[in-house]
Design a protein around this motif. Sequence first.
Motif, short mmCIF file in Angstrom:
data_model
loop_
_atom_site.label_atom_id
_atom_site.label_comp_id
_atom_site.label_asym_id
_atom_site.label_seq_id
_atom_site.Cartn_x
_atom_site.Cartn_y
_atom_site.Cartn_z
N TYR A 38 0.84 -1.21 0.00
CA TYR A 38 0.00 0.00 0.00
C TYR A 38 0.87 1.26 0.00
O TYR A 38 0.64 2.20 -0.78
CB TYR A 38 -0.93 0.01 1.21
CG TYR A 38 -1.66 1.32 1.39
CD1 TYR A 38 -2.82 1.58 0.67
CD2 TYR A 38 -1.17 2.31 2.25
CE1 TYR A 38 -3.48 2.80 0.81
CE2 TYR A 38 -1.82 3.52 2.38
CZ TYR A 38 -2.98 3.76 1.67
OH TYR A 38 -3.61 4.97 1.80
N LEU A 42 1.35 4.44 -2.55
CA LEU A 42 1.27 5.83 -2.09
C LEU A 42 2.51 6.62 -2.51
O LEU A 42 2.40 7.76 -3.00
CB LEU A 42 1.13 5.85 -0.56
CG LEU A 42 0.91 7.20 0.10
CD1 LEU A 42 -0.48 7.72 -0.19
CD2 LEU A 42 1.13 7.10 1.61
N GLN A 73 0.54 14.82 1.26
CA GLN A 73 -0.87 14.74 0.85
C GLN A 73 -1.66 15.83 1.53
O GLN A 73 -1.22 16.44 2.50
CB GLN A 73 -1.47 13.38 1.23
CG GLN A 73 -1.29 12.29 0.21
CD GLN A 73 -2.19 11.11 0.47
OE1 GLN A 73 -2.65 10.88 1.58
NE2 GLN A 73 -2.45 10.32 -0.56
N ALA A 79 -3.07 8.70 5.21
CA ALA A 79 -2.06 7.80 4.65
C ALA A 79 -0.65 8.23 5.03
O ALA A 79 0.24 7.38 5.21
CB ALA A 79 -2.20 7.75 3.13
N ALA A 208 -4.72 0.17 -4.14
CA ALA A 208 -5.41 1.07 -3.22
C ALA A 208 -4.55 2.28 -2.90
O ALA A 208 -5.05 3.41 -2.80
CB ALA A 208 -5.79 0.33 -1.94
N ASP A 212 -5.60 6.09 -3.59
CA ASP A 212 -5.57 7.07 -2.51
C ASP A 212 -4.69 8.26 -2.84
O ASP A 212 -4.85 9.34 -2.26
CB ASP A 212 -5.07 6.41 -1.22
CG ASP A 212 -6.20 5.82 -0.39
OD1 ASP A 212 -7.38 6.14 -0.67
OD2 ASP A 212 -5.92 5.05 0.54
N SER A 213 -3.74 8.10 -3.76
CA SER A 213 -2.85 9.21 -4.11
C SER A 213 -3.28 9.90 -5.40
O SER A 213 -3.49 11.12 -5.42
CB SER A 213 -1.41 8.71 -4.23
OG SER A 213 -1.32 7.63 -5.15
N LEU A 292 -8.32 0.68 1.28
CA LEU A 292 -8.33 2.13 1.15
C LEU A 292 -8.21 2.79 2.52
O LEU A 292 -8.75 2.28 3.51
CB LEU A 292 -9.61 2.61 0.46
CG LEU A 292 -9.77 2.25 -1.02
CD1 LEU A 292 -11.17 2.62 -1.50
CD2 LEU A 292 -8.72 2.96 -1.86
N VAL A 294 -7.53 6.81 2.61
CA VAL A 294 -7.96 8.19 2.41
C VAL A 294 -9.36 8.27 1.83
O VAL A 294 -10.17 9.09 2.25
CB VAL A 294 -6.96 8.91 1.49
CG1 VAL A 294 -7.39 10.35 1.23
CG2 VAL A 294 -5.56 8.88 2.09
N LYS A 295 -9.68 7.41 0.88
CA LYS A 295 -10.93 7.52 0.15
C LYS A 295 -11.94 6.42 0.52
O LYS A 295 -12.83 6.10 -0.27
CB LYS A 295 -10.65 7.49 -1.36
CG LYS A 295 -9.82 8.67 -1.85
CD LYS A 295 -9.61 8.64 -3.35
CE LYS A 295 -8.98 9.93 -3.84
NZ LYS A 295 -7.61 10.12 -3.40
N LYS A 296 -11.82 5.87 1.72
CA LYS A 296 -12.74 4.83 2.14
C LYS A 296 -14.17 5.35 2.27
O LYS A 296 -15.13 4.71 1.83
CB LYS A 296 -12.29 4.22 3.47
CG LYS A 296 -13.22 3.13 3.99
CD LYS A 296 -12.75 2.56 5.30
CE LYS A 296 -11.51 1.73 5.12
NZ LYS A 296 -11.79 0.48 4.36
#
Length: 368
Positions: A38, A42, A73, A79, A208, A212-213, A292, A294-296
């Motif tokens: 993960y 990222l 970020q 993250a 994921a 997220d990035s 995920l 950040v975007k869960k």
Amino acid sequence: MRAAYRAVAARSLTTCNRQGQGPGPASALLPLGETLAYLAGLVDGDGYFKVSRAYRTPGTVHPYYATTVGVSQLWPGEAVRVFAATFGGVVMDPKKISVGRLMARCELRGSKAESAARRLLPFLQLKREQAILLLEIGRLRPRRRLRVRERGAACVLMEGVRQALRSSHDGTRPTGKLVSSRLSLEGYQERTPEQLGWTREQLLSYLAGIIDSDGNLRIERKRVRGMIGPHYRINIRCGQVLPSRAVELLAKTFGGHVGLRRSRRPNCRDLATWSLYDRAAESAIRALLPYLVVKKTEALHLLELRWMKAQGKNGLTEWVHANRWQASVRMRKRCYTFEQIAEFERIFLRVQHMHSPDRRSFTTTSND
């Protein structure tokens, strides 16, 4: 309907928590291999490898080459906190960028940076060469006092590696020949996840991290002529500068459309894009959801919309269809009710608000 969906969302979160992936930094509880995969995704998206040259004192003859691995970020940077917790770093105080939003950042230096690069290396796809170059600096750095001539020769080699790393940031020239000749890693940069022995879970963890990035989860709303209400559909997409193995990997794993977006700005590179809609997007989101960070929440909102649409159209509309040869015919068909459309709009506005700069002030309650 809302209560039923909450049960579905709760089951999804329970499944995520069983795998060590709750909302936020709880993803650090995943197995180490999946966590590193993960974080590699990222870093491939929002991370950077840097070698800086500095003279520690005015009388220093030869410079010192410092290594840095960092991630940046938008605040609150869930993250980034996972990155810091995994490698023993510290999340810096937030700083504002040009558009007024806060940024979270974590940087590792020296031995910590080289340790992180070494652990991330088997999972990196886009910045694998940069990680190898950073490790080369650590190998070339003198571990003991050397004669002036020997230290000068080592500095010449490290400067060459630093320049190669700077060139790899903008893709101006390949660095594979320089690296492989020194590290005996011939062909390592081109190895695929299958050749590196990734598991299915590690593959999904890496993707994921990419989403997220550099990914985007959104709901599209379109007005269609003749329809009672607007049309809503979910979309997952990703865009990265060319060439992008991550975009190719997303398409290979989930299918979808891969495109090219030409840059209209000078000195900017073209983008490779990937996107999925509706049913295909739902399948990809469900596969990525446990990993995920950040975007869960956005992913759960998109799944909620798909679940509501799957309940069917509860309304009925009628109209008179003119017929040229006989009397007009009264027609009817199923449609979404105004209550259903209001629920769709509520979810759409939630996702839109999460993408806005003031999303931190947006709170939800159990009565929504």
